[in-house]
Design a protein around this motif. Structure first.
Motif, PDB file in Angstrom:
ATOM      1  N   LEU A   1     -16.301  30.358  -8.620  1.00 18.03           N
ATOM      2  CA  LEU A   1     -16.425  30.507 -10.060  1.00 18.03           C
ATOM      3  C   LEU A   1     -15.103  30.172 -10.737  1.00 18.03           C
ATOM      4  N   GLN A   2     -15.194  29.682 -11.965  1.00 15.76           N
ATOM      5  CA  GLN A   2     -13.975  29.321 -12.680  1.00 15.76           C
ATOM      6  C   GLN A   2     -13.209  30.568 -13.113  1.00 15.76           C
ATOM      7  N   LYS A   3     -13.917  31.572 -13.532  1.00 15.30           N
ATOM      8  CA  LYS A   3     -13.307  32.826 -13.965  1.00 15.30           C
ATOM      9  C   LYS A   3     -13.743  33.934 -13.001  1.00 15.30           C
ATOM     10  N   PRO A   4     -12.868  34.911 -12.744  1.00 16.25           N
ATOM     11  CA  PRO A   4     -13.262  36.009 -11.851  1.00 16.25           C
ATOM     12  C   PRO A   4     -14.398  36.832 -12.454  1.00 16.25           C
ATOM     13  N   ILE A   5     -15.148  37.485 -11.576  1.00 17.07           N
ATOM     14  CA  ILE A   5     -16.279  38.298 -12.005  1.00 17.07           C
ATOM     15  C   ILE A   5     -15.797  39.426 -12.915  1.00 17.07           C
ATOM     16  N   LYS A   6     -14.738  40.097 -12.504  1.00 15.02           N
ATOM     17  CA  LYS A   6     -14.091  41.126 -13.321  1.00 15.02           C
ATOM     18  C   LYS A   6     -12.620  40.743 -13.449  1.00 15.02           C
ATOM     19  N   ALA A   7     -12.066  40.909 -14.630  1.00 12.53           N
ATOM     20  CA  ALA A   7     -10.657  40.578 -14.835  1.00 12.53           C
ATOM     21  C   ALA A   7      -9.787  41.511 -13.992  1.00 12.53           C
ATOM     22  N   LEU A   8      -8.841  40.908 -13.283  1.00 12.72           N
ATOM     23  CA  LEU A   8      -7.958  41.692 -12.422  1.00 12.72           C
ATOM     24  C   LEU A   8      -6.702  42.093 -13.197  1.00 12.72           C
ATOM     25  N   ALA A   9      -6.311  43.341 -13.094  1.00  8.68           N
ATOM     26  CA  ALA A   9      -5.129  43.832 -13.795  1.00  8.68           C
ATOM     27  C   ALA A   9      -3.845  43.341 -13.134  1.00  8.68           C
ATOM     28  N   THR A  10      -3.893  43.123 -11.829  1.00  2.00           N
ATOM     29  CA  THR A  10      -2.690  42.736 -11.091  1.00  2.00           C
ATOM     30  C   THR A  10      -2.457  41.237 -11.087  1.00  2.00           C
ATOM     31  N   GLU A  11      -3.329  40.479 -11.698  1.00  5.74           N
ATOM     32  CA  GLU A  11      -3.228  39.026 -11.628  1.00  5.74           C
ATOM     33  C   GLU A  11      -2.104  38.501 -12.509  1.00  5.74           C
ATOM     34  N   ASP A  12      -1.338  37.585 -11.973  1.00 12.14           N
ATOM     35  CA  ASP A  12      -0.236  36.963 -12.684  1.00 12.14           C
ATOM     36  C   ASP A  12      -0.770  35.796 -13.511  1.00 12.14           C
TER      37      ASP A  12
ATOM     38  N   LYS B   1     -21.422  28.752 -13.740  1.00 12.96           N
ATOM     39  CA  LYS B   1     -20.817  27.456 -13.444  1.00 12.96           C
ATOM     40  C   LYS B   1     -19.731  27.608 -12.392  1.00 12.96           C
ATOM     41  N   GLY B   2     -19.539  26.558 -11.611  1.00  8.48           N
ATOM     42  CA  GLY B   2     -18.507  26.578 -10.586  1.00  8.48           C
ATOM     43  C   GLY B   2     -18.641  25.393  -9.651  1.00  8.48           C
ATOM     44  N   ILE B   3     -18.096  25.543  -8.460  1.00  5.07           N
ATOM     45  CA  ILE B   3     -18.171  24.540  -7.406  1.00  5.07           C
ATOM     46  C   ILE B   3     -18.887  25.177  -6.232  1.00  5.07           C
ATOM     47  N   CYS B   4     -19.904  24.514  -5.720  1.00  6.55           N
ATOM     48  CA  CYS B   4     -20.661  25.033  -4.587  1.00  6.55           C
ATOM     49  C   CYS B   4     -20.141  24.371  -3.305  1.00  6.55           C
ATOM     50  N   VAL B   5     -19.770  25.187  -2.342  1.00 11.64           N
ATOM     51  CA  VAL B   5     -19.266  24.705  -1.054  1.00 11.64           C
ATOM     52  C   VAL B   5     -20.261  25.128   0.012  1.00 11.64           C
ATOM     53  N   LEU B   6     -20.767  24.148   0.771  1.00  4.49           N
ATOM     54  CA  LEU B   6     -21.785  24.396   1.785  1.00  4.49           C
ATOM     55  C   LEU B   6     -21.245  24.034   3.165  1.00  4.49           C
ATOM     56  N   ALA B   7     -21.650  24.768   4.171  1.00  2.00           N
ATOM     57  CA  ALA B   7     -21.262  24.458   5.551  1.00  2.00           C
ATOM     58  C   ALA B   7     -22.249  23.444   6.117  1.00  2.00           C
ATOM     59  N   GLY B   8     -21.748  22.446   6.792  1.00  2.00           N
ATOM     60  CA  GLY B   8     -22.598  21.389   7.320  1.00  2.00           C
ATOM     61  C   GLY B   8     -23.161  21.667   8.697  1.00  2.00           C
ATOM     62  N   ASP B   9     -22.651  22.679   9.378  1.00  3.63           N
ATOM     63  CA  ASP B   9     -23.097  22.944  10.749  1.00  3.63           C
ATOM     64  C   ASP B   9     -24.042  24.138  10.840  1.00  3.63           C
ATOM     65  N   ILE B  10     -24.801  24.389   9.805  1.00  6.16           N
ATOM     66  CA  ILE B  10     -25.764  25.489   9.802  1.00  6.16           C
ATOM     67  C   ILE B  10     -27.006  25.063  10.585  1.00  6.16           C
ATOM     68  N   SER B  11     -27.522  25.989  11.373  1.00  5.46           N
ATOM     69  CA  SER B  11     -28.728  25.712  12.130  1.00  5.46           C
ATOM     70  C   SER B  11     -29.680  26.879  11.969  1.00  5.46           C
ATOM     71  N   PRO B  12     -30.871  26.701  11.512  1.00  5.33           N
ATOM     72  CA  PRO B  12     -31.505  25.485  11.003  1.00  5.33           C
ATOM     73  C   PRO B  12     -30.997  25.153   9.608  1.00  5.33           C
ATOM     74  N   ILE B  13     -30.857  23.883   9.331  1.00  8.95           N
ATOM     75  CA  ILE B  13     -30.310  23.414   8.061  1.00  8.95           C
ATOM     76  C   ILE B  13     -31.260  23.712   6.903  1.00  8.95           C
ATOM     77  N   ASP B  14     -32.540  23.967   7.214  1.00 13.69           N
ATOM     78  CA  ASP B  14     -33.529  24.262   6.179  1.00 13.69           C
ATOM     79  C   ASP B  14     -33.183  25.510   5.379  1.00 13.69           C
ATOM     80  N   VAL B  15     -32.297  26.336   5.903  1.00 10.28           N
ATOM     81  CA  VAL B  15     -31.909  27.565   5.223  1.00 10.28           C
ATOM     82  C   VAL B  15     -31.265  27.255   3.871  1.00 10.28           C
ATOM     83  N   LEU B  16     -30.530  26.155   3.794  1.00  8.21           N
ATOM     84  CA  LEU B  16     -29.841  25.862   2.546  1.00  8.21           C
ATOM     85  C   LEU B  16     -30.101  24.477   1.974  1.00  8.21           C
TER      86      LEU B  16
END
Length: 174
Positions: free
Chosen positions: A138-149, A84-99
């Protein structure tokens, strides 16, 4: 005579340097309106200028937290594994059929998605030197970071939830 030539070259270099610095800055800092000119017709919903800044800022935070999937292949793989997460797509891809298949997968899995005008901006927000066509935050990181505040993590979660709610409102209903 050699000293005069060197000083003349130095003067020319100093005169040319400010002009060279101004030209790339003007080229790199394209306005939102100029970027929209290169966006594909099917790039809907397209983020407005304010929302685009928020999305790219969240992309940068997610990249620092290692909570992203970048590129078509990685994003599709993550979506099929029901991440789960948020998908961000670029609008200026050429050819757009790629995505063009990614929004369909997102709708099937009830994942919010949005188009931003520039693949270069999306790549820069992902802390990469290369342009990026799509990204899954992604809402949560893939691996938990030790340095994260804890405060940074909470701020990211709040920003993520707020942006996801905005995007769900703007999503087309089929």
């Amino acid at each position: 005579m050699a000293k005069k030539d060197k000083s003349a070259k130095a003067e020319k270099a100093t005169e040319a340097a400010p002009a060279a610095e101004e030209a790339p800055a003007a080229k790199d800092e394209q306005s939102y309106e100029n970027k929209i000119k290169f966006v594909s017709v099917i790039a809907k919903p397209l983020a407005d200028e304010k929302l685009c800044k928020k999305v790219l800022k969240l992309c940068k935070k997610a990249s620092k937290r290692k909570a992203i999937r970048r590129g078509v292949k990685e994003v599709v793989k993550a979506l099929r594994k029901k991440q789960k997460g948020i998908c961000v797509l670029a609008g200026d891809i050429s050819p757009i059929d790629v995505l063009t298949h990614i929004p369909i997968i997102c709708e099937d899995h009830q994942i919010a998605y949005i188009y931003v005008p520039s693949k270069e901006d999306l790549g820069a927000a992902a802390l990469s030197k290369r342009p990026t066509s799509c990204m899954l935050l992604l809402q949560k990181p893939i691996k938990a970071l030790a340095t994260e505040d804890a405060a940074e993590a909470k701020e990211y979660e709040e920003t993520f939830a707020e942006l996801e709610a905005k995007l769900k409102k703007s999503m087309p209903v089929f």
